[in-house]
Design a protein around this motif. Structure first.
Motif, PDB file in Angstrom:
ATOM      1  N   ASN A   2      -8.641   8.310  -2.958  1.00  0.00           N
ATOM      2  CA  ASN A   2      -9.966   7.843  -2.548  1.00  0.00           C
ATOM      3  C   ASN A   2      -9.823   6.707  -1.934  1.00  0.00           C
ATOM      4  OD1 ASN A   2     -10.010   6.013  -4.690  1.00  0.00           O
ATOM      5  ND2 ASN A   2     -10.843   7.627  -6.182  1.00  0.00           N
ATOM      6  N   CYS A   3     -10.947   5.989  -1.378  1.00  0.00           N
ATOM      7  CA  CYS A   3     -11.002   4.741  -0.797  1.00  0.00           C
ATOM      8  C   CYS A   3     -10.592   3.339  -1.740  1.00  0.00           C
ATOM      9  CB  CYS A   3     -12.296   4.439  -0.080  1.00  0.00           C
ATOM     10  SG  CYS A   3     -12.493   5.475   1.216  1.00  0.00           S
ATOM     11  N   ASP A   4     -11.024   3.497  -2.887  1.00  0.00           N
ATOM     12  CA  ASP A   4     -10.561   2.436  -3.903  1.00  0.00           C
ATOM     13  C   ASP A   4      -9.136   2.270  -4.010  1.00  0.00           C
ATOM     14  OD1 ASP A   4     -13.783   3.285  -5.861  1.00  0.00           O
ATOM     15  OD2 ASP A   4     -13.352   1.810  -4.007  1.00  0.00           O
ATOM     16  N   ILE A   5      -8.612   3.453  -4.362  1.00  0.00           N
ATOM     17  CA  ILE A   5      -7.225   3.302  -4.436  1.00  0.00           C
ATOM     18  C   ILE A   5      -6.308   2.952  -3.167  1.00  0.00           C
ATOM     19  CG2 ILE A   5      -5.044   4.930  -4.996  1.00  0.00           C
ATOM     20  CD1 ILE A   5      -6.819   6.628  -6.712  1.00  0.00           C
ATOM     21  N   VAL A   6      -6.633   3.464  -2.237  1.00  0.00           N
ATOM     22  CA  VAL A   6      -6.185   3.180  -0.728  1.00  0.00           C
ATOM     23  C   VAL A   6      -6.254   1.300  -0.400  1.00  0.00           C
ATOM     24  CG1 VAL A   6      -6.346   3.293   1.632  1.00  0.00           C
ATOM     25  CG2 VAL A   6      -6.352   5.206   0.217  1.00  0.00           C
ATOM     26  N   ARG A   7      -7.331   0.958  -1.015  1.00  0.00           N
ATOM     27  CA  ARG A   7      -7.681  -0.636  -0.700  1.00  0.00           C
ATOM     28  C   ARG A   7      -6.956  -1.148  -1.493  1.00  0.00           C
ATOM     29  NH1 ARG A   7     -14.348   0.254  -0.010  1.00  0.00           N
ATOM     30  NH2 ARG A   7     -14.407   1.195   1.919  1.00  0.00           N
ATOM     31  N   ASP A   8      -6.687  -0.625  -2.851  1.00  0.00           N
ATOM     32  CA  ASP A   8      -5.779  -1.347  -3.643  1.00  0.00           C
ATOM     33  C   ASP A   8      -4.392  -1.643  -3.375  1.00  0.00           C
ATOM     34  OD1 ASP A   8      -7.406  -0.332  -6.782  1.00  0.00           O
ATOM     35  OD2 ASP A   8      -7.957  -2.211  -5.487  1.00  0.00           O
ATOM     36  N   LEU A   9      -3.873  -0.503  -2.579  1.00  0.00           N
ATOM     37  CA  LEU A   9      -2.489  -0.304  -2.044  1.00  0.00           C
ATOM     38  C   LEU A   9      -2.299  -0.986  -0.821  1.00  0.00           C
ATOM     39  CD1 LEU A   9      -1.781   3.458  -3.027  1.00  0.00           C
ATOM     40  CD2 LEU A   9      -0.748   1.285  -4.090  1.00  0.00           C
ATOM     41  N   LEU A  10      -3.281  -1.330  -0.079  1.00  0.00           N
ATOM     42  CA  LEU A  10      -3.209  -1.933   1.366  1.00  0.00           C
ATOM     43  C   LEU A  10      -2.405  -3.171   1.446  1.00  0.00           C
ATOM     44  CD1 LEU A  10      -6.795  -1.110   3.219  1.00  0.00           C
ATOM     45  CD2 LEU A  10      -4.341  -0.162   3.479  1.00  0.00           C
ATOM     46  N   PRO A  11      -2.663  -4.066   0.466  1.00  0.00           N
ATOM     47  CA  PRO A  11      -1.664  -5.045   0.407  1.00  0.00           C
ATOM     48  C   PRO A  11      -0.329  -5.030   0.465  1.00  0.00           C
ATOM     49  CG  PRO A  11      -3.644  -5.822  -0.838  1.00  0.00           C
ATOM     50  CD  PRO A  11      -3.545  -4.203  -0.618  1.00  0.00           C
ATOM     51  N   LEU A  12       0.087  -3.869  -0.603  1.00  0.00           N
ATOM     52  CA  LEU A  12       1.464  -3.557  -0.673  1.00  0.00           C
ATOM     53  C   LEU A  12       2.125  -2.946   0.543  1.00  0.00           C
ATOM     54  CD1 LEU A  12       1.328  -2.357  -4.433  1.00  0.00           C
ATOM     55  CD2 LEU A  12       2.206  -4.600  -3.511  1.00  0.00           C
ATOM     56  N   TYR A  13       1.259  -1.831   1.220  1.00  0.00           N
ATOM     57  CA  TYR A  13       1.409  -1.177   2.254  1.00  0.00           C
ATOM     58  C   TYR A  13       1.662  -2.117   3.677  1.00  0.00           C
ATOM     59  CZ  TYR A  13       0.822   1.970   6.413  1.00  0.00           C
ATOM     60  OH  TYR A  13       0.743   2.512   7.464  1.00  0.00           O
ATOM     61  N   GLU A  14       0.897  -3.146   3.724  1.00  0.00           N
ATOM     62  CA  GLU A  14       0.920  -3.921   4.607  1.00  0.00           C
ATOM     63  C   GLU A  14       2.339  -4.919   4.619  1.00  0.00           C
ATOM     64  OE1 GLU A  14      -2.901  -6.094   4.224  1.00  0.00           O
ATOM     65  OE2 GLU A  14      -2.944  -5.844   6.298  1.00  0.00           O
ATOM     66  N   ASP A  15       2.797  -5.120   3.454  1.00  0.00           N
ATOM     67  CA  ASP A  15       4.140  -5.869   3.171  1.00  0.00           C
ATOM     68  C   ASP A  15       5.265  -4.953   3.136  1.00  0.00           C
ATOM     69  OD1 ASP A  15       2.290  -8.330   0.901  1.00  0.00           O
ATOM     70  OD2 ASP A  15       2.718  -8.350   3.147  1.00  0.00           O
ATOM     71  N   GLY A  16       4.883  -3.724   3.068  1.00  0.00           N
ATOM     72  CA  GLY A  16       6.068  -2.568   2.870  1.00  0.00           C
ATOM     73  C   GLY A  16       6.723  -2.758   1.390  1.00  0.00           C
ATOM     74  N   LEU A  17       6.088  -2.952   0.557  1.00  0.00           N
ATOM     75  CA  LEU A  17       6.345  -2.923  -0.782  1.00  0.00           C
ATOM     76  C   LEU A  17       6.203  -1.743  -1.790  1.00  0.00           C
ATOM     77  CD1 LEU A  17       5.486  -6.679  -1.577  1.00  0.00           C
ATOM     78  CD2 LEU A  17       7.772  -5.808  -0.830  1.00  0.00           C
ATOM     79  N   CYS A  18       5.279  -0.834  -1.128  1.00  0.00           N
ATOM     80  CA  CYS A  18       4.829   0.416  -1.642  1.00  0.00           C
ATOM     81  C   CYS A  18       5.842   1.293  -1.452  1.00  0.00           C
ATOM     82  CB  CYS A  18       3.679   0.967  -1.171  1.00  0.00           C
ATOM     83  SG  CYS A  18       3.513   1.161   0.551  1.00  0.00           S
ATOM     84  N   SER A  19       5.847   2.538  -2.596  1.00  0.00           N
ATOM     85  CA  SER A  19       6.874   3.791  -2.441  1.00  0.00           C
ATOM     86  C   SER A  19       6.568   4.298  -1.125  1.00  0.00           C
ATOM     87  CB  SER A  19       6.675   4.500  -3.683  1.00  0.00           C
ATOM     88  OG  SER A  19       5.703   4.944  -3.709  1.00  0.00           O
ATOM     89  N   GLU A  20       7.684   5.102  -1.036  1.00  0.00           N
ATOM     90  CA  GLU A  20       7.530   6.144   0.161  1.00  0.00           C
ATOM     91  C   GLU A  20       6.395   7.100   0.001  1.00  0.00           C
ATOM     92  OE1 GLU A  20       8.697   7.677   3.762  1.00  0.00           O
ATOM     93  OE2 GLU A  20       9.396   5.931   2.568  1.00  0.00           O
ATOM     94  N   GLU A  21       6.026   7.791  -1.132  1.00  0.00           N
ATOM     95  CA  GLU A  21       5.094   8.760  -1.305  1.00  0.00           C
ATOM     96  C   GLU A  21       3.784   7.836  -1.104  1.00  0.00           C
ATOM     97  OE1 GLU A  21       7.229  11.285  -4.492  1.00  0.00           O
ATOM     98  OE2 GLU A  21       5.501  10.333  -5.160  1.00  0.00           O
ATOM     99  N   SER A  22       3.627   6.565  -1.757  1.00  0.00           N
ATOM    100  CA  SER A  22       2.566   6.055  -1.556  1.00  0.00           C
ATOM    101  C   SER A  22       2.141   5.580  -0.245  1.00  0.00           C
ATOM    102  CB  SER A  22       2.375   4.620  -2.445  1.00  0.00           C
ATOM    103  OG  SER A  22       2.486   4.969  -3.702  1.00  0.00           O
ATOM    104  N   ARG A  23       3.008   5.314   0.530  1.00  0.00           N
ATOM    105  CA  ARG A  23       2.940   4.798   2.158  1.00  0.00           C
ATOM    106  C   ARG A  23       2.508   6.129   2.870  1.00  0.00           C
ATOM    107  NH1 ARG A  23       5.381   5.625   6.867  1.00  0.00           N
ATOM    108  NH2 ARG A  23       6.997   6.706   5.921  1.00  0.00           N
ATOM    109  N   LYS A  24       3.035   7.386   2.608  1.00  0.00           N
ATOM    110  CA  LYS A  24       2.602   8.530   3.260  1.00  0.00           C
ATOM    111  C   LYS A  24       1.129   8.875   3.030  1.00  0.00           C
ATOM    112  CE  LYS A  24       7.102  10.748   4.058  1.00  0.00           C
ATOM    113  NZ  LYS A  24       7.779  11.763   3.369  1.00  0.00           N
ATOM    114  N   ALA A  25       0.870   8.501   1.589  1.00  0.00           N
ATOM    115  CA  ALA A  25      -0.509   8.915   1.290  1.00  0.00           C
ATOM    116  C   ALA A  25      -1.530   7.855   1.921  1.00  0.00           C
ATOM    117  CB  ALA A  25      -0.390   8.643  -0.451  1.00  0.00           C
ATOM    118  N   VAL A  26      -1.172   6.667   2.106  1.00  0.00           N
ATOM    119  CA  VAL A  26      -2.167   5.804   2.507  1.00  0.00           C
ATOM    120  C   VAL A  26      -2.313   6.107   4.095  1.00  0.00           C
ATOM    121  CG1 VAL A  26      -2.430   3.328   3.272  1.00  0.00           C
ATOM    122  CG2 VAL A  26      -1.619   3.808   1.102  1.00  0.00           C
TER     123      VAL A  26
END
Length: 277
Positions: A2-26
């Motif tokens: 959902n959008c809430d989880i994606v918004r929480d992950l966006l800072p990590l996604y932008e910095d390239g710090l999230c996992s591969e699975e989270s990146r693909k999901a975002v």
């Protein structure tokens, strides 16, 4: 996701710090959610960051290629400039060395030698086939104050008065006084005769008027020395010998002519030798 989880992950996604699975999901969520996609300054990484990196790489490659081409052009120019400069230096050296070599050739160890032709010391050069008249060794008699420069000596044409011998030692056309006239200590050019009289007012003045006859082949006056000499007679008396020269030139001479005892250059009309009658 959902959008809430994606918004929480966006800072990590932008910095390239999230996992591969989270990146693909975002990224999968951003494709269908415009609201979340607007939260990224440059859109999704796949649509924004990777093309930008590719463009940057292409631009960098173009710059490097341009630098390489320019370096090669500069290298070729440097080679050309170096070759042209080297040729110019060689040409300049050749132009400078040639006259210096010729001077050494004609006045050095292969140059003029001297010998007596009667009472006249002359220089001659086997390479040029020419000679010059130098010192007239006067014997002190009045009847020999009239002398002639011959047209040839030792089989060579006399083309000059005065010259250089050995490795460039000057040998002037002049008159040498006999030893019986005492010892001379100082010499003056003809233009300094009045100065010599003032400097040595008590000296006895002895006039020595010489006459020289010059042939048709004379072309140059390299060095001459006529004037006065200060010294002492054999008896110890102070004396000024005033040596003057009257010149008689062959009318067929193409370089000089004489008038009233003075030698003139035909081309310039300038007086070059003699004090006149």
């Amino acid at each position: 996701m959902n959008c809430d989880i994606v918004r929480d992950l966006l800072p990590l996604y932008e910095d390239g710090l999230c996992s591969e699975e989270s990146r693909k999901a975002v990224e999968e969520h951003l494709k269908s959610c415009e609201t979340c996609r607007k939260l990224l300054p440059e859109g999704p990484a796949e649509a924004g960051q990777e093309p930008a990196a590719a463009e940057g790489s292409a631009a960098e490659s173009g710059v490097l290629q341009g630098i390489s081409r320019e370096w090669k052009r500069q290298k070729r120019r440097s080679w050309r400039r170096g070759i042209l400069l080297g040729m110019a230096l060689l040409l300049g050296f050749a132009l400078l060395a040639r006259p210096l070599l010729m001077i050494w050739f004609y006045t050095g160890s292969f140059g003029a030698k001297t010998d007596m032709a009667g009472d006249l010391l002359c220089g001659y050069n086997r390479l040029t086939g020419e000679a010059f008249a130098a010192v007239y060794e006067w014997d002190g008699r009045e009847e020999t104050m009239d002398f002639t420069v011959p047209d040839t000596v030792f089989g060579y044409r006399v083309t000059a008065l005065g010259g250089y011998v050995g490795r460039g030692a000057p040998c002037a056309f002049t008159v040498e006084l006999p030893e019986s006239f005492g010892h001379t200590r100082e010499g003056f050019g003809e233009d300094l005769w009045d100065y010599a009289r003032e400097k040595y007012p008590n000296a006895e003045v002895v006039e020595l008027p010489f006459t020289v006859h010059i042939g048709k082949d004379l072309e140059e006056i390299r060095q001459e020395l006529f004037g006065s000499y200060y010294g002492f007679t054999a008896e110890g008396h102070e004396v000024l010998y005033h040596v003057t020269l009257t010149v008689d030139c062959d009318p067929e001479n193409k370089t000089f002519y004489s008038e009233n005892g003075v030698l003139y250059d035909r081309e310039t009309g300038e007086a070059v030798l003699g004090t006149g009658e």
